[in-house]
Write an enzyme that holds these catalytic residues in place. Structure first.
Site: not given
Length: 976
Positions: A371, A575, A261, A259
Site C-alpha cells: 500500500d 506510509h 495501517d 493490512h
C-alpha cells in the site's frame, strides 16, 4: 425471456432470500445476556483495571462511545439447559454504522481472567461459548467513522481535542444465541456460486448449470423453516460444487492477511488495539482451521503486542513456531519509500529483519509493501543487501493513466540489482476470496502465456478483524472448482519460490515504480516531513560523534537510546504518517515526538562533541560532512550593494520586489536566468483534487496560477530580506551569498493561512535539460523532462531528496533543500530559440481532509541555488544544507574516523556495531553513477575489515581498497 433477464431475476431472488430469509436464520433461539457497562475515563486502561472497575446496569439501545472513548461492557449469561449439545455463541452488535469491515466501533473480548479471546467487528460479531456459564469483558472503542460514503467531507472528528463528547453509537444486540451451522454452510455455498456465476460468460454452459442449481436450491428452501430445510437446499448444489477445475486453470496462492495501517484515520495508540483484536481473531481461527496460514508484516506491530498484550504475543509466537503465523515484510513498518533517506531505508530493513530473527528465529525473505505510494529505484539493492529475495506491491493498480504491464517481473534498481517481484492481479490486499475477485485475478494476470500463478491476500484490514471463518470455508469450496482459478492456502515464500522456479526469465522493469496518484504526499504536512528529515540527520551526527568520543576517550556509546530513537523515527515513516495523509491527531503527536527526538539527539551530540573538544576557548567548527573539527572560522556572507550580491564568483541581482532578475556566473561568463525571466518566484495554485484531498495533486491545478510578485526588500549586513503578503499569509525570505560559494542561500519563512491552495517556488533556468536528476536513497534518478508518452506525462510531480539537478553538457544548476520533496520540472522554447527549463519546488498545501487544518501556521525552509553545478556539486550541497556546522569551545581538533580519497564515494554512516562488540561499522556508496576506486583511511587501528550485509553479518573479508560499481552501497565492519 432472455438469458440476461433470467439471470437478473435469479439475482433478485437470491439476494432477497439471503438478505431477508437465510442470513437472519443463522441464529435460532436466543436470549439476552446480562449487560453492564463501565465508561473508562480518558485514554484506554489495562484490562486489570477494567476488571476491577464498578459496572452499572446497561441494556440494548443505550448510547455509548463519545469519539475516541472506551467503554467496557460486561456480558454474563447462563446457557439454557435445553440448548445442551447445540453450538451456542454470544452475538454482539456495538451499533455498527455501516457494513464496512473497519473504520468505526470495534471491540476486544476478554475472559474473566483477563485473557484476550477475540475481536468484535462489523463482519465478525460472535464470541465462542463453552460450558454452561458465560462471562466476557468487552473493551469497546468508540472510534469515529471518518472515512464514510462521502469520505472527503472535512470533519473535526480527527482529533480528540476537537471531536466533541456526544456518543456516536448505540448498542444494538447482546444475545446468547444458537448457531445453525447448516444455514451458515448454505450461505457460503450460495455466495461462492453466485460470485462465480457473475464472472462466467453468458455462453458458458457452466454458468447455466450453476444458475439452474441455485434456482432449484431456493425451490427446496422452506422460508418458514430455513434451519430445517437448509440441508435439502444444499443438496441441490452438491453437483455444481463438486466439479473440478480445468487443468489449465490459473493457480491462486491464497495468503491470510490483515493490512493494518500503523496510523491513519486513528492515532498510534489505537493501532495497538486494532492489532490485538485482529491477531486474537487470527490465532483463534487457526485452532479451527489447521490449513490456515496468515502473513503479517511490520515488526513494530509485533513489538507493540510484546509490550502491551503479552498474552497475544505468546499466541503469535506459538503459531510462528508452527509455521502458521508468518512474519513477512522484513521492515520495521510498511514505510513510505519515496521520502525516507538512504540510511533510514536501510534501517527499516535492519530493525525489521533483526526483530524477526531475535524473537522467532525467522529470516524474512519477502519485502511486503502492498500500500505504499510508489517505490524508490534504490530499493532493489537494499532488499538484496538485507538478505531478502522477493518484493510484493499492490498499489500500482491505482495508476490514473497507465496500466502497469506486468504481474510478475524482475525489478532492477539504480545500481543494477534485481529482485523477483509480484504485483497481484487481484487488485486488492483485502480479498474475501469472492468469485468476482478470483475471476479478476485470472483475467488480469499479465503472463498467462508463460506462467500460471498469482498471490491473493485475503482478510479484512484496518480494524476489520482479518480473515474470517466464512473466508476459510469459501477457500475450501473454490480450491478446485470448475470455472474458477484453483486456490491453495500457502505461505508467501511458497508462492514466490514456485513462481520464480516457473518463470525465471520474467521481464525486467528498470527504475522506480512510480505511482500515478497520491503525488501530493511529497508535500502535505510539511512539519511532519521536516521532523523526519531533521531526525535522520541528527541520528547520523549522534552516531558519528558518539563513535568518535567512544574511540577517543572511552565515552559510553548510547546503544539503547539510539536503538529506541531510530525505531521512533522509523515508525513515523509509515506510509500514512510521513506522507501526511493521517488525521490531525497523528500529525500533532508526530510534531511533538520529533521535538522530543531532536532534544534527546542534541543532548547525545552535545555530550559527544564536548568530550571530543576538551577544555579550551578556541572556536572549533564540528563538521559532520567531513567528520572533522577544526579551528576554522565559518564562511562570512557578502554585504549587498543596492540589490546586488557579488562575491567574485556569482553576481546576484534582486529587484525591488524581491525577485531574482539576474544570476550571473562570472567565471563562466554566463547568465543563468532566461531573458526576461525572474527566479525565486512564489506561485499560488488552486488545489482541489478530484478525490483524495491530502493525497492527490491533479494535473488541472496548473490551469489556475497567481504569481506572487508584490514584495519589498530590506538590506541586511549579510544579505537581503524580502517580505510578501498574499491572502491571509506572508512570506519572509533572507537571501545570502557566502564569500567563497557558488550558491545562493535562501531561507524562507511562511505564515500560512490559506485553504485548498498549493504554494510553489519557481526557478526558470537558461539550460536545455533532457532530464531532471533527483537524489534518491544512495544515488540519484534521471527522469525525462519531455512528455513524449503518457508515462512521462504522468510524472508531472516528482520526488527528490536533498537536491534536484538540471543541466546541459558542460553546465548545470542544482537546487538543494532541507525538507522539500515535491518538485516539478518543465521546459519551453523561447522566441530566441533558446530553451527555458523551469524547476519548481512544492512548499505547502492546505487540504481539508482528513485534517481540516493541514499545515496552518508557521513554516521555515532552507534552499540553495547552486550555479554551474555538476552532480558532485549537487551531492555536496545537499549534505551541506542538511548538516549545518556546529561551533564548540575547546582545544582539540578532530581527525575523521574514516576518510575516503575519492570524492565520488560518500560515507553515509559511522557507528558502533549493533551487537555491542565494539567493532566499527561504516556504510558508504558511490554517488555519481560511475565506477570508482577508493581507499579508506581510519584514525583508529584496525585488525580486520569485513564486508557485511545491512544487518552487519559478514559476507567476505576485504581491504580498505575498494572498487565500486555505479551507486553501489558497501557496509564495512572494522575490528579494532
Amino acid at each position: 425471456m432472455t438469458v440476461h433477464d433470467e439471470r437478473a431475476l435469479l439475482e433478485e431472488r437470491l439476494n432477497r432470500a439471503l438478505r431477508e430469509r437465510i442470513r437472519p436464520a443463522l441464529y435460532g433461539d436466543s436470549t439476552p445476556v446480562e449487560l453492564s457497562v463501565w465508561h473508562a475515563p480518558g485514554e484506554p486502561v489495562p484490562v486489570a483495571e477494567a476488571l476491577a472497575a464498578t459496572y452499572e446496569p446497561a441494556r440494548v439501545g443505550d448510547a455509548w462511545g463519545p469519539p475516541w472513548s472506551t467503554s467496557w461492557f460486561r456480558l454474563a449469561a447462563e446457557v439454557p439447559p435445553e440448548w445442551e449439545g447445540r453450538q451456542v455463541e454470544v452475538v454482539v452488535d456495538l451499533g455498527f454504522t455501516h457494513p464496512g469491515p473497519g473504520f468505526q466501533a470495534e471491540g476486544l473480548a476478554y475472559n474473566a481472567s483477563g485473557e484476550p479471546v477475540k475481536g468484535i467487528e462489523p463482519r465478525n460479531t460472535h464470541l465462542p461459548v463453552s460450558g454452561s456459564s458465560v462471562l466476557y469483558y468487552l473493551e469497546a472503542a468508540g472510534n469515529p467513522t471518518i472515512l464514510d460514503f462521502e469520505p472527503f467531507v472535512p470533519t473535526p472528528l480527527g482529533d480528540k481535542e476537537t471531536a466533541g463528547t456526544e456518543p456516536l453509537y448505540r448498542i444494538l444486540r447482546a444475545d446468547l444465541a444458537v448457531f445453525n451451522p447448516e444455514v451458515w454452510h448454505l450461505v457460503t455455498d450460495l455466495q461462492a456460486l453466485q460470485g462465480l456465476m457473475k464472472e462466467l460468460p453468458q455462453h458458458e454452459p457452466r454458468r447455466h448449470r450453476i444458475l439452474h442449481a441455485i434456482d432449484r436450491s431456493l425451490d427446496l428452501l422452506d422460508t418458514q423453516d430455513v434451519a430445517g430445510s437448509a440441508a435439502s437446499a444444499r443438496s441441490a448444489l452438491v453437483e455444481v460444487l463438486s466439479r473440478r477445475a480445468n487443468a489449465s486453470a490459473h493457480r491462486v496462492s491464497a495468503v491470510g492477511h490483515a493490512h493494518i495501517d500503523s496510523a491513519w484515520l486513528w492515532p498510534l495508540r489505537e493501532t495497538v488495539r486494532k492489532c490485538a483484536r485482529t491477531f486474537s481473531n487470527v490465532t483463534a481461527l487457526m485452532d479451527d482451521y489447521p490449513e490456515f496460514v496468515f502473513a503479517c508484516s511490520q515488526a513494530q506491530q509485533y513489538a507493540w503486542m510484546k509490550e502491551h498484550h503479552p498474552a497475544v504475543f505468546e499466541r503469535i509466537a506459538s503459531k510462528v513456531a508452527a509455521g502458521r503465523f508468518v512474519p513477512v515484510g522484513g521492515m520495521w513498518v510498511e514505510s513510505d519509500t519515496n521520502m525516507p533517506g538512504g540510511e533510514a531505508m536501510a534501517r527499516q530493513l535492519v530493525h525489521g529483519k533483526r526483530f524477526f530473527l531475535d524473537e522467532f528465529g525467522v529470516e524474512t525473505e519477502e519485502v511486503w509493501l502492498p500500500d505504499s505510494f510508489g517505490y524508490s529505484a534504490a530499493l532493489p539493492q537494499l532488499i538484496k543487501l538485507s538478505g531478502s529475495r522477493w518484493f510484493l506491491t499492490q498499489k500500482l493498480s491505482w495508476n490514473q493513466i497507465n496500466k502497469f504491464p506486468h504481474s510478475t517481473f524482475w525489478w532492477e534498481g539504480i545500481d543494477g540489482s534485481r529482485v523477483f517481484t509480484h504485483f497481484p492481479p487481484v487488485d486488492t490486499y483485502n480479498s474475501s476470496l469472492s468469485g468476482e475477485e478470483l475471476a479478476r485475478a485470472s483475467r488480469q494476470f499479465a503472463e498467462h502465456a508463460v506462467a500460471t500463478r498469482s498471490l491473493v491476500p485475503f482478510g479484512y484490514g484496518d480494524g476489520g478483524g482479518g480473515p474470517t471463518r466464512e473466508m476459510l470455508e469459501t477457500a475450501k469450496r473454490v480450491a478446485d472448482l470448475e470455472g474458477s482459478p484453483t486456490v491453495t492456502i500457502e505461505t508467501p515464500a511458497a508462492f514466490f519460490q514456485g513462481a520464480q522456479d516457473e518463470y525465471p526469465n520474467a521481464p525486467v522493469w528498470a527504475g522506480e515504480l512510480y505511482l500515478e496518484k497520491h503525488r501530493a504526499t511529497y508535500t502535505t504536512q510539511a512539519r511532519t516531513k521536516q521532523g523526519n528529515r531533521r531526525s535522520e540527520h541528527l541520528l547520523r551526527e549522534a552516531e558519528l560523534w558518539a563513535t568518535a568520543a567512544h574511540l577517543s576517550f572511552g565515552s559510553p556509546y548510547p546503544y539503547d537510546a539510539l536503538d529506541r530513537l531510530w525505531k521512533t523515527v522509523l515508525l513515523h515513516q509509515f506510509h500514512d504518517i510521513l506522507p501526511g495523509s493521517s488525521i490531525a491527531w497523528v500529525h500533532r503527536e508526530a510534531e511533538a515526538t520529533y521535538a522530543r527526538v531532536a532534544g534527546e539527539l542534541e543532548g547525545i551530540i552535545d555530550s559527544s562533541v564536548t568530550a571530543l573538544a576538551g577544555e579550551g576557548k578556541a572556536d572549533l567548527v564540528f563538521d559532520a560532512v567531513s567528520s572533522t573539527a577544526r579551528a576554522t572560522p565559518q564562511a562570512a556572507f557578502v554585504a549587498p550593494v543596492g540589490g546586488v550580491l557579488d562575491n567574485g564568483l556569482l553576481r546576484i541581482t534582486v529587484s525591488d520586489n524581491g525577485l531574482l532578475t539576474s544570476v550571473y556566473d562570472i567565471g563562466a561568463r554566463r547568465e543563468v536566468l532566461p531573458p526576461g525571466a525572474v527566479g525565486n518566484l512564489p506561485q499560488l495554485h488552486a488545489d482541489t483534487p478530484n478525490q483524495w484531498d491530502a493525497w492527490d495533486i491533479d494535473p488541472f491545478y496548473r490551469n489556475n496560477r497567481v504569481d506572487l510578485v508584490d514584495g519589498e526588500v530590506t538590506a541586511l549586513p549579510d544579505g537581503l530580506l524580502v517580505r510578501r503578503s498574499f491572502g491571509k499569509s506572508t512570506i519572509t525570505q533572507t537571501l545570502r551569498l557566502a564569500e567563497d560559494a557558488r550558491q545562493l542561500d535562501i531561507d524562507t519563512e511562511v505564515e500560512w493561512q490559506e485553504v485548498e491552495k498549493l504554494l510553489k517556488l519557481a526557478f526558470p533556468l537558461d539550460v536545455r535539460a533532457e532530464v531532471s536528476t533527483a537524489e534518491t536513497q544512495f544515488g540519484h534518478l534521471h527522469r525525462p523532462i519531455h512528455v513524449n508518452t503518457s508515462w512521462e506525462a504522468a510524472k508531472f510531480e516528482i520526488c527528490a531528496h536533498r537536491w534536484l539537478h538540471v543541466g546541459e553538457p558542460g553546465y548545470g544548476v542544482a537546487l538543494a533543500n532541507d525538507s522539500t520533496y515535491g518538485h516539478d520540472v518543465t521546459r519551453t522554447t523561447r522566441d530566441d530559440g533558446g530553451t527555458t527549463t523551469t524547476v519548481r519546488l512544492s512548499l505547502l498545501r492546505a487540504p481539508r481532509f482528513p485534517d481540516p487544518q493541514t499545515d496552518q501556521g508557521t513554516h521555515r525552509f532552507r534552499h540553495a541555488l547552486v550555479v554551474g553545478a555538476g552532480i558532485a556539486e549537487a551531492v555536496a550541497a545537499g549534505y551541506r544544507t542538511n548538516l549545518p556546522q556546529r561551533v564548540v569551545r575547546g582545544s582539540r581538533e578532530v581527525e575523521p574516523l574514516v576518510a575516503v580519497d575519492n570524492p565520488a564515494v560518500v560515507v553515509e554512516a559511522v557507528k558502533l556495531a549493533d551487537d555491542r562488540s565494539g567493532d566499527v561499522v561504516v556504510r558508504l556508496y558511490e554517488s555519481l553513477g560511475g565506477r570508482a576506486h577508493a581507499t579508506l583511511r581510519t584514525s583508529f587501528p584496525v585488525q580486520r575489515v569485513v564486508e557485511t550485509d545491512l544487518l552487519e553479518r559478514p559476507l567476505a573479508d576485504t581491504s580498505v581498497d575498494l572498487e565500486l560499481r555505479p551507486f553501489q552501497v558497501v557496509t564495512l565492519r572494522f575490528t579494532r
